[in-house]
Structures are given as C-alpha cells and as structure tokens.
Design an enzyme around this catalytic site. Sequence first.
Site, PDB file in Angstrom:
ATOM      1  N   ASP A  39      -2.162  49.277  57.707  1.00  0.00           N
ATOM      2  CA  ASP A  39      -0.792  49.749  57.503  1.00  0.00           C
ATOM      3  C   ASP A  39       0.238  48.629  57.665  1.00  0.00           C
ATOM      4  O   ASP A  39      -0.069  47.554  58.170  1.00  0.00           O
ATOM      5  CB  ASP A  39      -0.476  50.840  58.533  1.00  0.00           C
ATOM      6  CG  ASP A  39      -0.963  52.199  58.080  1.00  0.00           C
ATOM      7  OD1 ASP A  39      -1.370  52.324  56.916  1.00  0.00           O
ATOM      8  OD2 ASP A  39      -0.941  53.127  58.904  1.00  0.00           O
ATOM      9  N   LYS A  61       3.174  51.780  54.086  1.00  0.00           N
ATOM     10  CA  LYS A  61       4.379  52.442  53.566  1.00  0.00           C
ATOM     11  C   LYS A  61       5.499  52.006  54.488  1.00  0.00           C
ATOM     12  O   LYS A  61       5.353  52.050  55.684  1.00  0.00           O
ATOM     13  CB  LYS A  61       4.270  53.966  53.678  1.00  0.00           C
ATOM     14  CG  LYS A  61       3.047  54.563  53.079  1.00  0.00           C
ATOM     15  CD  LYS A  61       3.072  56.057  53.307  1.00  0.00           C
ATOM     16  CE  LYS A  61       1.674  56.571  53.566  1.00  0.00           C
ATOM     17  NZ  LYS A  61       1.604  57.645  54.506  1.00  0.00           N
ATOM     18  N   MET A 174      11.386  56.249  63.740  1.00  0.00           N
ATOM     19  CA  MET A 174      11.830  56.326  62.341  1.00  0.00           C
ATOM     20  C   MET A 174      13.279  56.810  62.225  1.00  0.00           C
ATOM     21  O   MET A 174      13.629  57.493  61.273  1.00  0.00           O
ATOM     22  CB  MET A 174      10.898  57.248  61.536  1.00  0.00           C
ATOM     23  CG  MET A 174       9.478  56.742  61.498  1.00  0.00           C
ATOM     24  SD  MET A 174       8.320  57.880  60.716  1.00  0.00           S
ATOM     25  CE  MET A 174       8.013  59.041  62.013  1.00  0.00           C
TER      26      MET A 174
END
Length: 257
Positions: A39, A61, A174
């Site tokens: 990742d 991502k 996030m």
Amino acid sequence: MMQSKNPKVSLVGAGPGGVDLITLRGIKVLQQADVILYDALVSIDLLSEIDNSIPKIYVGKRCGKHSLLQGDINKLIVESAYKYGHVVRLKGGDPFVFGRASEEIEYVESFGIPVTVVPGISSAIAVPASQGIPVTRRGVSSSFWVMTATKKDGSFSNDLILAAKSSATLVILMGVRKFIKIAQEVAKHRSKLTPFAIIQNGTLGKETCITGTLSSCNTVKNNINIALPGVIVIGDVVAEHPSFFEEELQRVLHSSL
Ligand SMILES: C[S@@+](CC[C@H](N)C(=O)[O-])C[C@H]1O[C@@H](n2cnc3c(N)ncnc32)[C@H](O)[C@@H]1O
C-alpha cells in the site's frame, strides 16, 4: 498461466511508517513471500530489505487517487497467489484499522485460498505516541475513539458527534483536509480550550506536529499540508505535548496571582 500448488495469502501490518515499527512476525512472514502487494503508506525502506528477486507490486490508494480499485486489488491478490504462491499483502499500520482487510479476506477465501493475518502497530496509537501524546491518561481520559470523521458522501459521521459529546479522546484518521470543519463541529460540544494535535509523517524522520486549541483552529490552516496523511487528536490528553508546557506554566502563574 502457471498455477502454484500452494496459493496462500498473508495480510501483514507494516506499522505506522518507521521501518523498525513492523513486528518480528511481520518481518518473518515478509521474508517468506513469493510476491508482495503493498500500500501507499508502507515504507519503501522496508521493501528494500527484501530480496530483489521477489516481485513487489504497488497497489496503493491515496486521497481518492486510486491506482487500483478495491475490486481490482482483490482479483490481483488471487491471481498472484495462483501465479506465485505465497502473497504477502502488506498494509500500513494494522490491517484491520480502516484497511479493508475483511473485504480482501472474504474474496480470497471464496476461492478456497487460506489467509492469515499478522497484526501491525496502528498509526492511531503510535503516531500520537511518537509526539508524547497518550490516548488515555488516568484522571484525564479513560477512553478513546478511533474514527474517520466523514461518511462516503462527505457528511460528518454521527460517531464524530457522539464522540465529541463524550469525554473520550478523539483520534481521527483521514481527516486532515477537513480539519477546520471537524474542529468547528467538535467545538459545538466541547470546551473551546480543548487542545488538538495534527501529526503528519508520523514516526518518520520528517514527522511534523501542529498543536492548538479548538478556539484557535483557524490560525493553523496555512500550516497544514493537506497532501500528506495525518492523525488528528482532540482531547485534554493533548496538553501532554511539550508545546503546551509554557501555556500550562502561564495558567499556574496566573492562578497564583
Ligand atoms: C486508510 S487509513 C489506514 C490506517 C492503518 N491501517 C493504521 O492502522 O494505521 C490511512 C490513514 O492513517 C493515518 N496514517 C497512517 N500512517 C500515518 C503516518 N505515518 N502519519 C500520520 N498519519 C498516518 C492517516 O490518517 C491516513 O489517512
């Protein structure tokens, strides 16, 4: 396509960023990989310690810029298991904290391929700790909520509001891009003097930390690099951060006048 006789998948937590913050078990499993799918937040230094002959495929991502959709990642894991054998799916932090690990496990297991999970140190706890901020402290905060502030449609999650109404420490992943709105929302339910910290590049050499109180959240707007991932911590435990020592001192001085 060549079919491996022993397809299997290990989901391994790489830890929060620092190359030496992966577990011993994680390293051991990584060294047994036939292929590694990794990742965005996985340290490149960690991968450079693995034999050059082992294929390392980036499937990260970041900030909505998907290099691969989750469905494509799931398929790639299965294809790689049949092609190479042991797939190590290396994920930032702990695989089960906002890591979509369950979706990958369900998909892979539906092909009868066995999956094991190696836990990792989550950024949710390790990144605040790296700045000396405890997520709990006796007499200050007896619980913490790890959350993402917004739902798929971008609106605030009810959990953010519930957590803001409680006395728990808020650990928000996030959320950097929406920090000001988050702080304003939390300030509706908490003292405006509640301290916050935004920690970016946590546990890495270039780690940064911005602190303040909810009432002053607007003043830090220009210091936040919204291109970098970050952990937001809101709650009285943040006052443990050295940047508040002087303020604390001033409060004590004022109260003795
Ligand atoms: C998709 S979530 C994955 C979390 C991961 N599974 C974990 O346990 O740490 C990614 C978010 O974790 C946080 N994060 C991960 N690594 C970080 C780091 N080194 N510094 C700051 N924040 C980090 C950020 O909030 C980032 O947007």
